[in-house]
Design a protein around this motif. Structure first.
Motif, PDB file in Angstrom:
ATOM      1  N   LYS A  69       9.217  11.901   8.766  1.00 41.12           N
ATOM      2  CA  LYS A  69       8.598  10.633   9.171  1.00 41.12           C
ATOM      3  C   LYS A  69       7.101  10.649   8.876  1.00 41.12           C
ATOM      4  N   GLN A  70       6.452  11.765   9.228  1.00 39.54           N
ATOM      5  CA  GLN A  70       5.015  11.867   8.976  1.00 39.54           C
ATOM      6  C   GLN A  70       4.728  11.846   7.474  1.00 39.54           C
ATOM      7  N   ARG A  71       5.563  12.523   6.697  1.00 41.74           N
ATOM      8  CA  ARG A  71       5.382  12.560   5.240  1.00 41.74           C
ATOM      9  C   ARG A  71       5.568  11.169   4.643  1.00 41.74           C
ATOM     10  N   ASN A  72       6.573  10.435   5.136  1.00 42.25           N
ATOM     11  CA  ASN A  72       6.800   9.069   4.641  1.00 42.25           C
ATOM     12  C   ASN A  72       5.616   8.165   4.950  1.00 42.25           C
ATOM     13  N   GLU A  73       5.055   8.366   6.141  1.00 45.16           N
ATOM     14  CA  GLU A  73       3.882   7.566   6.500  1.00 45.16           C
ATOM     15  C   GLU A  73       2.703   7.882   5.578  1.00 45.16           C
ATOM     16  N   LEU A  74       2.549   9.158   5.243  1.00 37.59           N
ATOM     17  CA  LEU A  74       1.477   9.550   4.327  1.00 37.59           C
ATOM     18  C   LEU A  74       1.703   8.957   2.934  1.00 37.59           C
ATOM     19  N   GLN A  75       2.957   9.001   2.485  1.00 38.96           N
ATOM     20  CA  GLN A  75       3.270   8.428   1.173  1.00 38.96           C
ATOM     21  C   GLN A  75       3.044   6.915   1.160  1.00 38.96           C
ATOM     22  N   HIS A  76       3.362   6.299   2.280  1.00 37.74           N
ATOM     23  CA  HIS A  76       3.112   4.854   2.378  1.00 37.74           C
ATOM     24  C   HIS A  76       1.614   4.583   2.300  1.00 37.74           C
ATOM     25  N   ASP A  77       0.841   5.426   2.984  1.00 42.09           N
ATOM     26  CA  ASP A  77      -0.617   5.277   2.917  1.00 42.09           C
ATOM     27  C   ASP A  77      -1.122   5.444   1.482  1.00 42.09           C
ATOM     28  N   VAL A  78      -0.563   6.420   0.766  1.00 38.99           N
ATOM     29  CA  VAL A  78      -0.978   6.664  -0.618  1.00 38.99           C
ATOM     30  C   VAL A  78      -0.671   5.449  -1.486  1.00 38.99           C
ATOM     31  N   ARG A  79       0.514   4.874  -1.322  1.00 39.96           N
ATOM     32  CA  ARG A  79       0.865   3.688  -2.109  1.00 39.96           C
ATOM     33  C   ARG A  79      -0.071   2.520  -1.792  1.00 39.96           C
ATOM     34  N   THR A  80      -0.347   2.346  -0.502  1.00 35.86           N
ATOM     35  CA  THR A  80      -1.253   1.257  -0.100  1.00 35.86           C
ATOM     36  C   THR A  80      -2.650   1.461  -0.688  1.00 35.86           C
ATOM     37  N   MET A  81      -3.135   2.699  -0.595  1.00 31.37           N
ATOM     38  CA  MET A  81      -4.470   2.996  -1.113  1.00 31.37           C
ATOM     39  C   MET A  81      -4.525   2.893  -2.636  1.00 31.37           C
ATOM     40  N   THR A  82      -3.413   3.225  -3.302  1.00 29.57           N
ATOM     41  CA  THR A  82      -3.364   3.086  -4.761  1.00 29.57           C
ATOM     42  C   THR A  82      -3.530   1.624  -5.159  1.00 29.57           C
ATOM     43  N   GLN A  83      -2.879   0.755  -4.388  1.00 32.25           N
ATOM     44  CA  GLN A  83      -3.053  -0.682  -4.639  1.00 32.25           C
ATOM     45  C   GLN A  83      -4.503  -1.112  -4.369  1.00 32.25           C
ATOM     46  N   GLN A  84      -5.075  -0.536  -3.306  1.00 32.39           N
ATOM     47  CA  GLN A  84      -6.466  -0.870  -2.987  1.00 32.39           C
ATOM     48  C   GLN A  84      -7.415  -0.400  -4.089  1.00 32.39           C
ATOM     49  N   ILE A  85      -7.077   0.732  -4.716  1.00 28.06           N
ATOM     50  CA  ILE A  85      -7.901   1.228  -5.827  1.00 28.06           C
ATOM     51  C   ILE A  85      -7.908   0.212  -6.969  1.00 28.06           C
TER      52      ILE A  85
END
Length: 251
Positions: A69-85
């Motif tokens: 669950k924690q890893r999925n949340e981190l991956q979700h954060d990475v995807r969100t931040m990639t879009q923000q980039i």
């Protein structure tokens, strides 16, 4: 020889026969009870092993689940931040002043740092849970093996247990008939000694107790040999009587 004396001797002989039958039956019942304990112990051991594995799997699966669950949340954060980039890059490309350009650049760098942090945290989580995931896989294999073993033997063991219980009950019922042939005082003594020694009766053929291997007082031995008597061994306190050697025949 008076008829009364002979009757008394025959009563003692009958009591000795009853004691021998009772001791033999109690020995058989003891064997049955030991087999019951063994068979039930096999089932209990298998079920206990499954219970321990279930408990361990529950804990380890919860650990893995929380990590996932924690890893999925981190991956979700990475995807969100990639879009923000991508948005920050667009802002950088649209910037008209050095101030706007610097702000967009700082935003890009901060997002890249945050992504690296999230990816490193995800890698750490994978490393920390690798052993737990391996333990889950091993425990699941062991659980499957024990479950199959239990399924294979449970029916057979249950049938054995039922038969052993039936045999024990049948012999227990027969025991009551033997007990009625003994004077209550003698039976109570037998039970008391059996509780302490396991086997309550002993024989002598040569002046030695065949259970504790201690020599009897000569006077006691001669009395036992001369006529049917029921006494107690001075050394082990078992009920003792004379038994002629197999080659002899004593009336």
């Amino acid at each position: 020889m008076s008829s009364t004396t002979e009757q008394n001797r025959e009563q003692v002989r009958e009591q000795i026969r009853a004691l021998e039958e009772l001791a033999a039956m109690d020995a058989e019942v003891k064997i049955l009870e030991e087999k019951l304990v063994e068979e039930r112990g096999t089932l209990t051991s298998l079920k206990d092993s499954l219970k321990k594995l279930d408990d361990k799997l529950q804990i380890d699966r919860a650990t893995v689940g929380a990590a996932d669950k924690q890893r999925n949340e981190l991956q979700h954060d990475v995807r969100t931040m990639t879009q923000q980039i991508e948005h920050s890059r667009e802002k950088l490309n649209r910037s008209r002043t050095e101030r706007e350009s610097n702000a967009a650049q700082r935003e890009l760098e901060e997002l890249r740092k945050l992504i690296r942090d999230r990816e490193e945290e995800a890698t750490r989580i994978d490393g920390d849970t690798a052993s737990v995931r391996g333990a889950v896989e091993t425990a699941e294999g062991e659980h499957k093996r024990i479950s199959e073993e239990l399924a294979a033997v449970e029916g057979d063991i249950s049938a054995k247990v039922n038969q052993l219980e039936a045999d024990r009950s049948a012999k227990g019922g027969g025991r009551d008939a033997i007990v009625k042939r003994l004077p209550p005082v003698l039976f109570r003594k037998y039970e008391m000694i059996r509780g302490r020694r396991g086997n309550a009766i002993a024989q002598t053929t040569d002046g030695t107790c065949n259970k504790c291997n201690m020599a009897l007082p000569p006077q006691l031995y001669h009395r036992l040999r001369r006529e049917p008597l029921i006494e107690q061994c001075p050394s082990c306190n078992r009920i003792i009587y004379f038994a002629a050697p197999a080659a002899q025949k004593v009336d």
